[in-house]
Motif scaffolding. Structure first.
Motif, PDB file in Angstrom:
ATOM      1  N   ALA A 140       0.821  -1.218   0.000  1.00 24.14           N
ATOM      2  CA  ALA A 140       0.000   0.000   0.000  1.00 24.14           C
ATOM      3  C   ALA A 140       0.854   1.266   0.000  1.00 24.14           C
ATOM      4  O   ALA A 140       0.498   2.251  -0.639  1.00 24.14           O
ATOM      5  CB  ALA A 140      -0.946  -0.004   1.194  1.00 24.14           C
ATOM      6  N   ALA A 141       1.989   1.252   0.694  1.00 28.63           N
ATOM      7  CA  ALA A 141       2.856   2.440   0.715  1.00 28.63           C
ATOM      8  C   ALA A 141       3.421   2.722  -0.675  1.00 28.63           C
ATOM      9  O   ALA A 141       3.450   3.869  -1.121  1.00 28.63           O
ATOM     10  CB  ALA A 141       3.992   2.254   1.720  1.00 28.63           C
ATOM     11  N   ALA A 142       3.830   1.669  -1.372  1.00 30.60           N
ATOM     12  CA  ALA A 142       4.299   1.841  -2.749  1.00 30.60           C
ATOM     13  C   ALA A 142       3.142   2.271  -3.639  1.00 30.60           C
ATOM     14  O   ALA A 142       3.317   3.085  -4.547  1.00 30.60           O
ATOM     15  CB  ALA A 142       4.918   0.543  -3.270  1.00 30.60           C
ATOM     16  N   GLY A 143       1.954   1.747  -3.365  1.00 32.46           N
ATOM     17  CA  GLY A 143       0.764   2.120  -4.130  1.00 32.46           C
ATOM     18  C   GLY A 143       0.405   3.583  -3.968  1.00 32.46           C
ATOM     19  O   GLY A 143      -0.053   4.229  -4.909  1.00 32.46           O
ATOM     20  N   GLU A 144       0.641   4.124  -2.779  1.00 36.20           N
ATOM     21  CA  GLU A 144       0.377   5.548  -2.552  1.00 36.20           C
ATOM     22  C   GLU A 144       1.271   6.402  -3.445  1.00 36.20           C
ATOM     23  O   GLU A 144       0.830   7.412  -3.999  1.00 36.20           O
ATOM     24  CB  GLU A 144       0.596   5.904  -1.085  1.00 36.20           C
ATOM     25  N   LYS A 145       2.506   5.969  -3.620  1.00 36.61           N
ATOM     26  CA  LYS A 145       3.429   6.711  -4.493  1.00 36.61           C
ATOM     27  C   LYS A 145       2.976   6.649  -5.951  1.00 36.61           C
ATOM     28  O   LYS A 145       2.999   7.650  -6.660  1.00 36.61           O
ATOM     29  CB  LYS A 145       4.841   6.162  -4.351  1.00 36.61           C
ATOM     30  N   VAL A 146       2.530   5.478  -6.391  1.00 40.61           N
ATOM     31  CA  VAL A 146       2.040   5.338  -7.768  1.00 40.61           C
ATOM     32  C   VAL A 146       0.749   6.133  -7.932  1.00 40.61           C
ATOM     33  O   VAL A 146       0.513   6.755  -8.970  1.00 40.61           O
ATOM     34  CB  VAL A 146       1.820   3.853  -8.131  1.00 40.61           C
ATOM     35  N   PHE A 147      -0.087   6.147  -6.889  1.00 38.38           N
ATOM     36  CA  PHE A 147      -1.367   6.862  -6.930  1.00 38.38           C
ATOM     37  C   PHE A 147      -1.172   8.367  -7.123  1.00 38.38           C
ATOM     38  O   PHE A 147      -2.111   9.060  -7.528  1.00 38.38           O
ATOM     39  CB  PHE A 147      -2.183   6.581  -5.662  1.00 38.38           C
ATOM     40  N   ALA A 148       0.035   8.860  -6.890  1.00 40.46           N
ATOM     41  CA  ALA A 148       0.311  10.285  -7.119  1.00 40.46           C
ATOM     42  C   ALA A 148      -0.055  10.667  -8.555  1.00 40.46           C
ATOM     43  O   ALA A 148      -0.491  11.793  -8.806  1.00 40.46           O
ATOM     44  CB  ALA A 148       1.773  10.598  -6.828  1.00 40.46           C
ATOM     45  N   LYS A 149       0.080   9.735  -9.495  1.00 44.43           N
ATOM     46  CA  LYS A 149      -0.302   9.985 -10.894  1.00 44.43           C
ATOM     47  C   LYS A 149      -1.807  10.181 -11.023  1.00 44.43           C
ATOM     48  O   LYS A 149      -2.277  10.830 -11.951  1.00 44.43           O
ATOM     49  CB  LYS A 149       0.105   8.803 -11.777  1.00 44.43           C
ATOM     50  N   PHE A 180      -6.336   8.940 -18.802  1.00 47.85           N
ATOM     51  CA  PHE A 180      -5.119   8.243 -18.381  1.00 47.85           C
ATOM     52  C   PHE A 180      -4.923   6.987 -19.225  1.00 47.85           C
ATOM     53  O   PHE A 180      -5.853   6.213 -19.435  1.00 47.85           O
ATOM     54  CB  PHE A 180      -5.228   7.884 -16.902  1.00 47.85           C
ATOM     55  N   VAL A 181      -3.696   6.772 -19.708  1.00 53.36           N
ATOM     56  CA  VAL A 181      -3.421   5.638 -20.596  1.00 53.36           C
ATOM     57  C   VAL A 181      -3.279   4.315 -19.859  1.00 53.36           C
ATOM     58  O   VAL A 181      -3.336   3.257 -20.478  1.00 53.36           O
ATOM     59  CB  VAL A 181      -2.160   5.876 -21.461  1.00 53.36           C
ATOM     60  N   GLY A 182      -3.094   4.361 -18.560  1.00 49.00           N
ATOM     61  CA  GLY A 182      -3.001   3.138 -17.779  1.00 49.00           C
ATOM     62  C   GLY A 182      -1.623   2.920 -17.197  1.00 49.00           C
ATOM     63  O   GLY A 182      -0.662   3.623 -17.525  1.00 49.00           O
ATOM     64  N   LEU A 183      -1.546   1.940 -16.321  1.00 47.24           N
ATOM     65  CA  LEU A 183      -0.290   1.546 -15.699  1.00 47.24           C
ATOM     66  C   LEU A 183       0.183   0.277 -16.386  1.00 47.24           C
ATOM     67  O   LEU A 183      -0.589  -0.668 -16.524  1.00 47.24           O
ATOM     68  CB  LEU A 183      -0.493   1.289 -14.198  1.00 47.24           C
ATOM     69  N   LYS A 184       1.408   0.236 -16.800  1.00 47.19           N
ATOM     70  CA  LYS A 184       1.903  -0.911 -17.569  1.00 47.19           C
ATOM     71  C   LYS A 184       2.550  -1.982 -16.709  1.00 47.19           C
ATOM     72  O   LYS A 184       2.648  -3.123 -17.116  1.00 47.19           O
ATOM     73  CB  LYS A 184       2.879  -0.437 -18.652  1.00 47.19           C
ATOM     74  N   GLN A 185       2.998  -1.629 -15.514  1.00 51.68           N
ATOM     75  CA  GLN A 185       3.664  -2.590 -14.634  1.00 51.68           C
ATOM     76  C   GLN A 185       2.642  -3.259 -13.709  1.00 51.68           C
ATOM     77  O   GLN A 185       1.931  -2.575 -12.963  1.00 51.68           O
ATOM     78  CB  GLN A 185       4.729  -1.888 -13.785  1.00 51.68           C
ATOM     79  N   ASP A 186       2.594  -4.596 -13.744  1.00 53.33           N
ATOM     80  CA  ASP A 186       1.665  -5.332 -12.874  1.00 53.33           C
ATOM     81  C   ASP A 186       1.911  -5.019 -11.400  1.00 53.33           C
ATOM     82  O   ASP A 186       0.964  -4.948 -10.616  1.00 53.33           O
ATOM     83  CB  ASP A 186       1.783  -6.837 -13.112  1.00 53.33           C
ATOM     84  N   GLU A 187       3.159  -4.814 -11.027  1.00 51.71           N
ATOM     85  CA  GLU A 187       3.491  -4.490  -9.638  1.00 51.71           C
ATOM     86  C   GLU A 187       2.875  -3.148  -9.234  1.00 51.71           C
ATOM     87  O   GLU A 187       2.337  -3.018  -8.131  1.00 51.71           O
ATOM     88  CB  GLU A 187       5.003  -4.450  -9.459  1.00 51.71           C
ATOM     89  N   ASP A 188       2.933  -2.157 -10.098  1.00 53.37           N
ATOM     90  CA  ASP A 188       2.317  -0.855  -9.809  1.00 53.37           C
ATOM     91  C   ASP A 188       0.815  -0.993  -9.637  1.00 53.37           C
ATOM     92  O   ASP A 188       0.227  -0.402  -8.734  1.00 53.37           O
ATOM     93  CB  ASP A 188       2.617   0.149 -10.926  1.00 53.37           C
ATOM     94  N   ILE A 189       0.196  -1.788 -10.506  1.00 54.32           N
ATOM     95  CA  ILE A 189      -1.251  -1.993 -10.424  1.00 54.32           C
ATOM     96  C   ILE A 189      -1.611  -2.676  -9.105  1.00 54.32           C
ATOM     97  O   ILE A 189      -2.531  -2.251  -8.405  1.00 54.32           O
ATOM     98  CB  ILE A 189      -1.759  -2.793 -11.637  1.00 54.32           C
ATOM     99  N   ALA A 190      -0.882  -3.730  -8.756  1.00 58.71           N
ATOM    100  CA  ALA A 190      -1.143  -4.444  -7.497  1.00 58.71           C
ATOM    101  C   ALA A 190      -0.993  -3.512  -6.305  1.00 58.71           C
ATOM    102  O   ALA A 190      -1.800  -3.548  -5.363  1.00 58.71           O
ATOM    103  CB  ALA A 190      -0.201  -5.640  -7.369  1.00 58.71           C
ATOM    104  N   ASN A 191       0.006  -2.650  -6.342  1.00 63.15           N
ATOM    105  CA  ASN A 191       0.241  -1.729  -5.234  1.00 63.15           C
ATOM    106  C   ASN A 191      -0.830  -0.652  -5.148  1.00 63.15           C
ATOM    107  O   ASN A 191      -1.263  -0.288  -4.055  1.00 63.15           O
ATOM    108  CB  ASN A 191       1.634  -1.110  -5.349  1.00 63.15           C
ATOM    109  N   VAL A 192      -1.293  -0.147  -6.281  1.00 66.43           N
ATOM    110  CA  VAL A 192      -2.380   0.837  -6.268  1.00 66.43           C
ATOM    111  C   VAL A 192      -3.653   0.193  -5.708  1.00 66.43           C
ATOM    112  O   VAL A 192      -4.369   0.808  -4.913  1.00 66.43           O
ATOM    113  CB  VAL A 192      -2.628   1.437  -7.668  1.00 66.43           C
ATOM    114  N   ILE A 193      -3.918  -1.029  -6.089  1.00 64.26           N
ATOM    115  CA  ILE A 193      -5.092  -1.728  -5.558  1.00 64.26           C
ATOM    116  C   ILE A 193      -4.967  -1.888  -4.041  1.00 64.26           C
ATOM    117  O   ILE A 193      -5.938  -1.672  -3.308  1.00 64.26           O
ATOM    118  CB  ILE A 193      -5.306  -3.072  -6.276  1.00 64.26           C
ATOM    119  N   ALA A 194      -3.771  -2.230  -3.550  1.00 63.78           N
ATOM    120  CA  ALA A 194      -3.550  -2.325  -2.103  1.00 63.78           C
ATOM    121  C   ALA A 194      -3.808  -0.978  -1.431  1.00 63.78           C
ATOM    122  O   ALA A 194      -4.410  -0.910  -0.356  1.00 63.78           O
ATOM    123  CB  ALA A 194      -2.128  -2.796  -1.816  1.00 63.78           C
TER     124      ALA A 194
END
Length: 126
Positions: A25-34, A105-119
């Motif tokens: 979730a902490a990594a997801g918060e950083k990705v969520f900045a987008k 938004f065109v989307g997130l291409k990295q599965d790890e980023d997507i998983a983290n945003v979902i968290a």
């Protein structure tokens, strides 16, 4: 016979590996900045996009007070609910999943980023 067993096992391994991807979730918060330009997750407040507070389990195109595209409303009426598999597909390529969505938004291409945003979103969807 060994070849068949080998290929059977190898076809299951990627599925298991993708299902067990750790969520941070902490990594997801950083990705969520987008996403923060248009969305809020920690409050029930619409911006350019709908609030994502409580999004997990919500029917697509139904957050009160937001003017959705006809395509998103139709997606909800057809049964689209925002669960993890659906969000994974949508966040990878929003326009491919809901043709006609207003989301630019065109989307997130990295599965790890997507998983983290979902968290990250799960924290606000209890």
């Amino acid at each position: 016979m060994r070849a068949i067993a080998f290929f059977a096992v190898m076809s299951v391994v990627p599925f298991i590996a993708s299902q067990s991807q750790a969520q941070d979730a902490a990594a997801g918060e950083k990705v969520f900045a987008k996403c923060k330009v248009c969305h809020v997750a920690d409050q029930d407040k619409n911006k350019v996009g709908p609030s994502l507070n409580g999004v997990i389990g919500r029917t697509a195109g139904t957050h009160p007070g937001f003017s959705y595209s006809q395509a998103m409303v139709a997606a909800g009426k057809s049964g689209v609910k925002w669960d993890e598999p659906t969000l994974k597909t949508y966040l990878h390529d929003p326009k491919a999943m809901v043709k006609g969505t207003k989301m630019a938004f065109v989307g997130l291409k990295q599965d790890e980023d997507i998983a983290n945003v979902i968290a990250y979103l799960k924290q606000f969807s209890k």
